[in-house]
Design an enzyme around this catalytic site. Structure first.
Site, short mmCIF file in Angstrom:
data_model
loop_
_atom_site.label_atom_id
_atom_site.label_comp_id
_atom_site.label_asym_id
_atom_site.label_seq_id
_atom_site.Cartn_x
_atom_site.Cartn_y
_atom_site.Cartn_z
N HIS A 38 10.19 50.11 110.37
CA HIS A 38 9.17 49.05 110.25
C HIS A 38 9.42 47.97 111.29
O HIS A 38 10.55 47.54 111.48
CB HIS A 38 9.22 48.42 108.85
N GLY A 105 1.36 56.61 112.21
CA GLY A 105 1.52 55.17 112.34
C GLY A 105 0.62 54.32 111.46
O GLY A 105 -0.37 54.79 110.88
N GLU A 106 0.97 53.04 111.40
CA GLU A 106 0.23 52.02 110.66
C GLU A 106 0.09 50.78 111.53
O GLU A 106 1.02 50.40 112.24
CB GLU A 106 0.96 51.66 109.36
#
Length: 332
Positions: A38, A105-106
Site C-alpha cells: 500500500h 491495482g487500486e
C-alpha cells in the site's frame, strides 16, 4: 493440511511492530505471511504505509515464513522490470520462500504518479503486459519489449534465484481468472461466500486445464479478514474503527484517498460486515469459518484480524483455533 498464515497489514502497523507480530505468529503455529503493498492506508485511522519490499527483506531474515506481497500492481507506480528485479533479489536471498503476488491495482495506491486512471479492461491489459515482462526477465533471458502500454530496452537480470519465483494473480472476475490459470502459477482471492468462491476456483481451473496444467497442483491462496476480541462488542468496535472498508460492499478500485474512504465509512453499519468480515468473540466460530475455506480447496489461508489487538489474537488463535483445523474434507 492447508497452510494458515498471517496477513500483515502494512497500512495499519509500524513495520517494526509488524515484524514482531510475524515472529510471534511463527511461534504460535502460523506458517506464512501475505504482506500488503500500500502507498496509502484505507482510512487515516490505520495510519501507515511502509514500503513492502524493504519490509519483506527484513521479514525473511527474522523469520522462516514463506511470504509474498498481497498484492503488487506492476502497472503504474513502478515499471514491471523493477518489480522483476525486486522479486529476483528476494527469491535469491530466500530460496523457495518468496512468491510474487500481482494484481491490476487500486487508485488509492496508484494515483501517486498522477495521470489518467483507466477503465478495468485497460488495467487488465496492462497487467497482462506487465506480467509477461516479469516472466521473461525472471527466466534470465536478455529481453526487449515493445507493447501497447510498456516499453523496455534490451536488458537482463543478473542476480537470479536458484529456484523460480512463482507468480500468483489476484483475481475475482472470470476473464482474469481464466488468464491467470492459463499463464501464471497460482491464485490469490479474498474471502467471500462459498458459492462465489466455488465459481472463482472453477474459472481458474478452466484456464489451467486449457493450458494443459493440473489446477489441483497450483497454489490457491485466500486472504481472510476477521475481527476477534474477548467480547463481541469489542470485536465490532475494532471493525468499525480500524477496518470500515470491510463493510463497503461495492468496488473500491476507483476511490482516490483515505479521506474519501473515511467519509464513506460514516455510512457503514454493523450489518454491512455480514458475509464479508466475521465479527465474533467465539473462537470455535472462527475455527468453523476457516475450516469451510479449507474444505473448499484453498491451500493457503492468510488471516487478518482487523483490530489492533494482534498479540492477543495471535496467541488465542495459535492455542485454540489452529490445532483444531482439519485437512480438506473429501466429503465437501
Amino acid at each position: 493440511m492447508a497452510t494458515i498464515g498471517i496477513s500483515a497489514a502494512l497500512e495499519q502497523f509500524h513495520p517494526n511492530e509488524l515484524l514482531e507480530h510475524c515472529r510471534l505468529a511463527e511461534q504460535y503455529g502460523f506458517r506464512g505471511v501475505m504482506a500488503a503493498d500500500h502507498f496509502q492506508p484505507w482510512v487515516p485511522a490505520q495510519g501507515h504505509n511502509a514500503f513492502v519490499y524493504s519490509w519483506m527483506g527484513a521479514l525473511g531474515v527474522v523469520t522462516n515464513h514463506r511470504f509474498g506481497p498481497g498484492v503488487t500492481c506492476p502497472s503504474f507506480r513502478t515499471h514491471p522490470a523493477v518489480i522483476a528485479q525486486a522479486a529476483a533479489t528476494l527469491g535469491a536471498m530466500f530460496p523457495g520462500r518468496f512468491w510474487l503476488g500481482l494484481g491490476s491495482g487500486e487508485l488509492l495506491n496508484e494515483n501517486v504518479v498522477g495521470g489518467v486512471w483507466p477503465e478495468p479492461l485497460v488495467r487488465f491489459e496492462m497487467l497482462q503486459e506487465a506480467t509477461e515482462i516479469i516472466q521473461k526477465l525472471l527466466s534470465g533471458k536478455e529481453t526487449r519489449y515493445r507493447g501497447r502500454y510498456f516499453q523496455m530496452n534490451k536488458v537482463r537480470l543478473w542476480t537470479l534465484p536458484e529456484q523460480p519465483v512463482p507468480i500468483y494473480i489476484a483475481a475475482t472476475g472470470p476473464q482474469t481468472l481464466r488468464w491467470a490459470g492459463k499463464t501464471c502459477d497460482g491464485l490469490i482471492t479474498p474471502g467471500a461466500a462459498p458459492e462465489k468462491l466455488r465459481r472463482i476456483l472453477a474459472d481458474f481451473a478452466a484456464g489451467a486445464r486449457e493450458a494443459g496444467k493440473d489446477p489441483n497442483s497450483m497454489p490457491k491462496l485466500l486472504q481472510l479478514h476477521v475481527s476477534w476480541a474477548p467480547t463481541d462488542e469489542e470485536a465490532l468496535q475494532n471493525a468499525l474503527t480500524q477496518w470500515p472498508n470491510g463493510g463497503m460492499n461495492f468496488p473500491k478500485q476507483d476511490i482516490r484517498s483515505p479521506e474519501d474512504f473515511a467519509a464513506m465509512a460514516k455510512l457503514v453499519r454493523p450489518e454491512d460486515f455480514r458475509g464479508r468480515v466475521l465479527i465474533s468473540s467465539d473462537l470455535d466460530q472462527h475455527r468453523a469459518h476457516i475450516q469451510q475455506f479449507i474444505d473448499l480447496g484453498f491451500d493457503e489461508i492468510y488471516i487478518h484480524n482487523v483490530g489492533r489487538n494482534q498479540v492477543e489474537w495471535i496467541k488465542a488463535f495459535g492455542e485454540a483455533v489452529l490445532p483444531k483445523l482439519r485437512p480438506c474434507s473429501t466429503a465437501s
